[in-house]
Design a protein around this motif. Sequence first.
Motif, PDB file in Angstrom:
ATOM      1  N   LYS A 183       0.831  -1.199   0.000  1.00  0.00           N
ATOM      2  CA  LYS A 183       0.000   0.000   0.000  1.00  0.00           C
ATOM      3  C   LYS A 183       0.864   1.246   0.000  1.00  0.00           C
ATOM      4  O   LYS A 183       1.751   1.405   0.843  1.00  0.00           O
ATOM      5  N   ASP A 184       0.603   2.137  -0.966  1.00  0.00           N
ATOM      6  CA  ASP A 184       1.270   3.426  -1.036  1.00  0.00           C
ATOM      7  C   ASP A 184       0.451   4.405  -0.200  1.00  0.00           C
ATOM      8  O   ASP A 184      -0.690   4.735  -0.548  1.00  0.00           O
ATOM      9  N   SER A 185       1.022   4.849   0.922  1.00  0.00           N
ATOM     10  CA  SER A 185       0.273   5.702   1.846  1.00  0.00           C
ATOM     11  C   SER A 185      -0.075   7.057   1.243  1.00  0.00           C
ATOM     12  O   SER A 185      -1.086   7.669   1.623  1.00  0.00           O
ATOM     13  N   LYS A 186       0.723   7.544   0.306  1.00  0.00           N
ATOM     14  CA  LYS A 186       0.433   8.834  -0.322  1.00  0.00           C
ATOM     15  C   LYS A 186      -0.678   8.703  -1.353  1.00  0.00           C
ATOM     16  O   LYS A 186      -1.596   9.514  -1.416  1.00  0.00           O
ATOM     17  N   LEU A 187      -0.591   7.656  -2.173  1.00  0.00           N
ATOM     18  CA  LEU A 187      -1.603   7.440  -3.211  1.00  0.00           C
ATOM     19  C   LEU A 187      -2.853   6.774  -2.669  1.00  0.00           C
ATOM     20  O   LEU A 187      -3.898   6.778  -3.326  1.00  0.00           O
ATOM     21  N   GLN A 188      -2.737   6.159  -1.474  1.00  0.00           N
ATOM     22  CA  GLN A 188      -3.848   5.444  -0.848  1.00  0.00           C
ATOM     23  C   GLN A 188      -4.374   4.314  -1.738  1.00  0.00           C
ATOM     24  O   GLN A 188      -5.579   4.123  -1.910  1.00  0.00           O
ATOM     25  N   LYS A 189      -3.423   3.570  -2.316  1.00  0.00           N
ATOM     26  CA  LYS A 189      -3.783   2.411  -3.115  1.00  0.00           C
ATOM     27  C   LYS A 189      -2.612   1.436  -3.148  1.00  0.00           C
ATOM     28  O   LYS A 189      -1.491   1.768  -2.741  1.00  0.00           O
ATOM     29  N   VAL A 191       0.313  -0.767  -4.833  1.00  0.00           N
ATOM     30  CA  VAL A 191       1.224  -0.608  -5.971  1.00  0.00           C
ATOM     31  C   VAL A 191       2.202  -1.790  -5.999  1.00  0.00           C
ATOM     32  O   VAL A 191       2.437  -2.435  -4.982  1.00  0.00           O
ATOM     33  N   SER A 193       5.640  -3.420  -5.844  1.00  0.00           N
ATOM     34  CA  SER A 193       6.878  -3.029  -5.177  1.00  0.00           C
ATOM     35  C   SER A 193       7.624  -4.266  -4.707  1.00  0.00           C
ATOM     36  O   SER A 193       6.999  -5.226  -4.242  1.00  0.00           O
ATOM     37  N   GLY A 196       6.718  -5.390  -1.151  1.00  0.00           N
ATOM     38  CA  GLY A 196       5.365  -5.819  -0.816  1.00  0.00           C
ATOM     39  C   GLY A 196       5.236  -7.311  -0.568  1.00  0.00           C
ATOM     40  O   GLY A 196       6.237  -8.033  -0.460  1.00  0.00           O
ATOM     41  N   SER A 233      -1.784  -2.811 -13.518  1.00  0.00           N
ATOM     42  CA  SER A 233      -0.331  -2.862 -13.733  1.00  0.00           C
ATOM     43  C   SER A 233       0.043  -3.324 -15.138  1.00  0.00           C
ATOM     44  O   SER A 233       1.165  -3.110 -15.587  1.00  0.00           O
ATOM     45  N   TYR A 244      -7.860   2.937  -9.640  1.00  0.00           N
ATOM     46  CA  TYR A 244      -6.775   2.382 -10.456  1.00  0.00           C
ATOM     47  C   TYR A 244      -6.942   2.662 -11.953  1.00  0.00           C
ATOM     48  O   TYR A 244      -6.051   2.344 -12.735  1.00  0.00           O
TER      49      TYR A 244
END
Length: 277
Positions: A183-189, A191, A193, A196, A233, A244
Amino acid sequence: MSTLTFNIEDKYVGITIREYLQTYNVGKPVIYKYSSNHLFEVNFKAVNSEYRLKKGDVLNIHLEPYVMNDIEDVELDIIYEDDDIVIVNKPFNVIVHDDGASEDHLTRRVNMHFQYHGYHHQVLPAHRIDKETTGIVVFAKHFIALAYLSNLFESRQVVKNYICVVENKVKDKTGSIESKLIKDSKLQKMVVSPHGKLAITHYELLGYEATRSRLKVQIETGRTHQIRAHMASINHPVVGDILYGVSSSRLLLHFSEISFPMIRTKKVEHFVSNPPF
């Protein structure tokens, strides 16, 4: 008070009630609580969790009462029900669990339905799907079923298939996506990685709908937004996915098929829900 009944099979003769319940992955604190509250009976006589089961024994477990106020008969789309589980078709735009903010959620609807029909024990979901996703949700009607089902999901003994419509034409008839999601805390979704958790998604092309593709998707893992993040993706976001992809009238993602071994027979059963799109 609702009561569960188990006719003890020969393979369980000689073990304690505690050990018997642990074969369903019930935790020791729950077993201790039920034993301390004198909720176990064998052949209609009160026993504790250290009672050793004998050939021909009938184990009764009195379930802790759960009473809701202001109940009403809620209409549910029930796919399957027995003494242990109920499988419900979740409608669009309804959350599964209580999030503390919304008064209406699927778990409340299910419990109101059972309370209205005289079953006064809490019924809880064994997994969740997104608010915007429609389709199958499996509920446990008691603590043994919840422990058993939770273990099945965690140990990947459940086969899960979805139907979705994605943007653009998918070229390959079949494919797999294997990547780590976080989870990308800035994008709130979610991603992709290397930091992960591993997520594995398989898809099969069912056909084209104008410039879009209808897919059957099977997930081996159950990461948050797994299908949505994985399809995005590879440049095929699910239609209607504002997070998304591109927003439309609704998210075209439906939990359509599930298979798992049943709690009492261990026979694998298959359940189907047709998508509303």
